[in-house]
Enzyme design. Sequence first.
Site, PDB file in Angstrom:
ATOM      1  N   ASP A   1       1.182   5.872   6.100  1.00  0.00           N
ATOM      2  CA  ASP A   1       0.233   5.017   5.400  1.00  0.00           C
ATOM      3  C   ASP A   1       0.827   4.407   4.131  1.00  0.00           C
ATOM      4  O   ASP A   1       0.139   3.684   3.416  1.00  0.00           O
ATOM      5  CB  ASP A   1      -1.041   5.802   5.066  1.00  0.00           C
ATOM      6  CG  ASP A   1      -2.289   4.956   5.176  1.00  0.00           C
ATOM      7  OD1 ASP A   1      -2.229   3.895   5.836  1.00  0.00           O
ATOM      8  OD2 ASP A   1      -3.329   5.336   4.605  1.00  0.00           O
TER       9      ASP A   1
ATOM     10  N   GLU B   1      -9.636   3.714   1.898  1.00  0.00           N
ATOM     11  CA  GLU B   1      -9.096   3.936   0.552  1.00  0.00           C
ATOM     12  C   GLU B   1      -7.977   2.977   0.192  1.00  0.00           C
ATOM     13  O   GLU B   1      -7.768   2.657  -0.975  1.00  0.00           O
ATOM     14  CB  GLU B   1      -8.595   5.378   0.427  1.00  0.00           C
ATOM     15  CG  GLU B   1      -7.193   5.648   0.962  1.00  0.00           C
ATOM     16  CD  GLU B   1      -6.989   5.295   2.440  1.00  0.00           C
ATOM     17  OE1 GLU B   1      -5.876   4.873   2.783  1.00  0.00           O
ATOM     18  OE2 GLU B   1      -7.938   5.437   3.237  1.00  0.00           O
TER      19      GLU B   1
ATOM     20  N   LYS C   1     -10.474  12.236   8.662  1.00  0.00           N
ATOM     21  CA  LYS C   1     -10.069  11.712   9.963  1.00  0.00           C
ATOM     22  C   LYS C   1     -10.200  12.825  11.007  1.00  0.00           C
ATOM     23  O   LYS C   1      -9.547  13.865  10.898  1.00  0.00           O
ATOM     24  CB  LYS C   1      -8.625  11.220   9.921  1.00  0.00           C
ATOM     25  CG  LYS C   1      -8.402  10.030   8.985  1.00  0.00           C
ATOM     26  CD  LYS C   1      -6.942   9.627   8.958  1.00  0.00           C
ATOM     27  CE  LYS C   1      -6.698   8.512   7.961  1.00  0.00           C
ATOM     28  NZ  LYS C   1      -7.281   7.227   8.402  1.00  0.00           N
TER      29      LYS C   1
ATOM     30  N   ASP D   1     -12.487   6.865   3.687  1.00  0.00           N
ATOM     31  CA  ASP D   1     -11.305   6.609   4.518  1.00  0.00           C
ATOM     32  C   ASP D   1     -10.923   5.134   4.519  1.00  0.00           C
ATOM     33  O   ASP D   1      -9.988   4.739   5.196  1.00  0.00           O
ATOM     34  CB  ASP D   1     -11.550   7.104   5.949  1.00  0.00           C
ATOM     35  CG  ASP D   1     -10.265   7.181   6.757  1.00  0.00           C
ATOM     36  OD1 ASP D   1      -9.184   7.282   6.136  1.00  0.00           O
ATOM     37  OD2 ASP D   1     -10.333   7.136   8.004  1.00  0.00           O
TER      38      ASP D   1
ATOM     39  N   LYS E   1       0.851  -1.195   0.000  1.00  0.00           N
ATOM     40  CA  LYS E   1       0.000   0.000   0.000  1.00  0.00           C
ATOM     41  C   LYS E   1       0.880   1.236   0.000  1.00  0.00           C
ATOM     42  O   LYS E   1       1.803   1.346   0.815  1.00  0.00           O
ATOM     43  CB  LYS E   1      -0.914  -0.016   1.226  1.00  0.00           C
ATOM     44  CG  LYS E   1      -1.791   1.226   1.376  1.00  0.00           C
ATOM     45  CD  LYS E   1      -2.636   1.143   2.642  1.00  0.00           C
ATOM     46  CE  LYS E   1      -3.350   2.453   2.927  1.00  0.00           C
ATOM     47  NZ  LYS E   1      -4.132   2.414   4.181  1.00  0.00           N
TER      48      LYS E   1
ATOM     49  N   ASP F   1      -2.808  10.206   3.887  1.00  0.00           N
ATOM     50  CA  ASP F   1      -4.223   9.843   3.907  1.00  0.00           C
ATOM     51  C   ASP F   1      -4.988  10.778   4.840  1.00  0.00           C
ATOM     52  O   ASP F   1      -4.898  10.669   6.060  1.00  0.00           O
ATOM     53  CB  ASP F   1      -4.395   8.386   4.368  1.00  0.00           C
ATOM     54  CG  ASP F   1      -5.868   8.003   4.510  1.00  0.00           C
ATOM     55  OD1 ASP F   1      -6.712   8.659   3.872  1.00  0.00           O
ATOM     56  OD2 ASP F   1      -6.152   7.042   5.251  1.00  0.00           O
TER      57      ASP F   1
ATOM     58  N   ARG G   1      -7.588  -0.196   0.543  1.00  0.00           N
ATOM     59  CA  ARG G   1      -8.051  -1.424  -0.112  1.00  0.00           C
ATOM     60  C   ARG G   1      -8.471  -1.161  -1.554  1.00  0.00           C
ATOM     61  O   ARG G   1      -8.390  -2.050  -2.402  1.00  0.00           O
ATOM     62  CB  ARG G   1      -9.182  -2.045   0.701  1.00  0.00           C
ATOM     63  CG  ARG G   1     -10.448  -1.219   0.774  1.00  0.00           C
ATOM     64  CD  ARG G   1     -11.367  -1.640   1.908  1.00  0.00           C
ATOM     65  NE  ARG G   1     -10.791  -1.323   3.204  1.00  0.00           N
ATOM     66  CZ  ARG G   1     -11.373  -1.619   4.374  1.00  0.00           C
ATOM     67  NH1 ARG G   1     -12.539  -2.248   4.381  1.00  0.00           N
ATOM     68  NH2 ARG G   1     -10.805  -1.289   5.506  1.00  0.00           N
TER      69      ARG G   1
END
Length: 576
Positions: free
Chosen positions: A370, A432, A357, A430, A345, A350, A434
């Site tokens: 992230d 995202e 968030k 959020d 990833k 993010d 995946r």
Amino acid sequence: MAAIVVSLASALVASSSRSSSSLVFAKLRSSTALRVSFAVSPFSSRRGRFMAHTLAQATLGLTLPASIEAPKVSFAAKEIDVTEWKGDILAVGVTEKDMSKDDNSRFENSILKKLDSQLGGLLAEASSEEDFTGKVGQSTVLRLPGLGSKRVGLIGLGQSASTTAAFRGLGEAVAAAAKAAQASDVAIVLASSEGLSAELKLNTATAIASGTVLGLYEDNRYKSESKKPALKSVDILGLGTGPELEKKLKYAEYVSSAVIFGRELVNSPANVLTPVVLAEEASKIASLYSDVLSATILDAEECKKLKMGSYLGVAAASANAPYFIHLCYKPPGGSAKVKLALVGKGLTFDSGGYNIKTGPGCLIELMKFDMGGSAAVLGAAKAIGQIKPPGVEVHFIVAACENMISGTGMRPGDIVTASNGKTIEVNNTDAEGRLTLADALVYACNQGVEKIVDLATLTGACIVALGPSIAGIFTPSDDLAKEVVAASEVSGEKLWRMPLEESYWESMKSGVADMVNTGGRPGGAITAALFLKQFVDEKVQWMHIDLAGPVWNEKKRAATGFGIATLVEWVLKNSS
């Protein structure tokens, strides 16, 4: 498929209107001293560790990493009498059993008895006064006259020591002691090594060396002042000598350098490490080891041609363009018997998107990490490029982008279409990671690989389940689980297999698309893994590793480089 390989200038020409920062890491200069010489940082260059793109604008905040010369530590394995070794610190790794004493308060362990005899009983006396019992985490460094070394250090290993993590911890403790004493020359010996097999001695020396290097390393690139470590050489005593051990120490050098590379990627803030910079880093790895590695970097237009709607949906809101990274390792002088893929990833930041968030524990200020999965994959690529294992082909894949907020961004309720044709109703922007991994996994399967391991800082649910030190692994394949767990036992990284409960998929169904991207709070790490499973060919063995917890060390407020050592070990186990 016409791939665009990002170059120093073309990456910026293509994204000059969207990317505000473009810095690249510089070439590694290798050197050797004694048997093995470790560069504590893998980066050095003609003009400092980083080199700015000539066409780049200044980064937001005008931040540039400092140019710091990488200190080097030389390692040598020796078989000499500990009382005759000369240097700054003689560090002895001791278990609680090793610290036992007879009725006359004298050590029973042969090495400690020899040292104590040379010191006239002062070592036993001082250890008692310091209440040192050999417990894990205990250490004491004493300046005692009578030996060739200026100081003697006792490092606690607990009730017993037999694991990679324990011996790596010994190396880290020795590094801390060396830094505190500004020691230049250190020797490390185990009080009890008689029961170790030849293989265990090799692995123990490797773990000690890796721990010392990683313990010595501090990422001071973004600090106005930094203190240079004084440590120059480490002798490992009593664990053998010879070419096989020298080879293992060289392996430790490669992996430690890769871990530090991964740490520096994760530590770099999002205003410095943008998707184009991450792509440039990948290209530089391929350039350094061009005899075995090649790089293909796809821009948004190329990804659009491949119908990567899920990945591009996440990237749509950011001013920084997405880049899809694919490195390919092919073994020198021979065909590959097995093809593997490592997928990471790569969210360089993010925000959460429109589901931004907010609130305590959202960790938005840490969302530079992230891309920890991509750091693990690229760190592994760096090590594999140096080790050059035979008989195995490896694909390193990262869908790099940011998850931001703008009028062009993905909205809650939107439907995106992945490159395998499956549709996804986005009920939470959020979730995202995946979505980017979906297209990356389809791409990996299209490379004809037999096994895939993906790594992602995917869910807070996995941190709640396993805490900050253990990564969760999800796979329908018992054989693959055994392979990766065995690799983690060698690397010393902690993994725990989690269930792939198929009945939980019910919560991921959509009324208007093939699936939603989140299934609610209960079993969140499991439903995330089940989502990824929809994008993997059934003929391919696949594992998902959720490293949201161990990617970051909250105590040190820095990245760990988690996953790299395990991935390298797993690739080697698949090598002929």
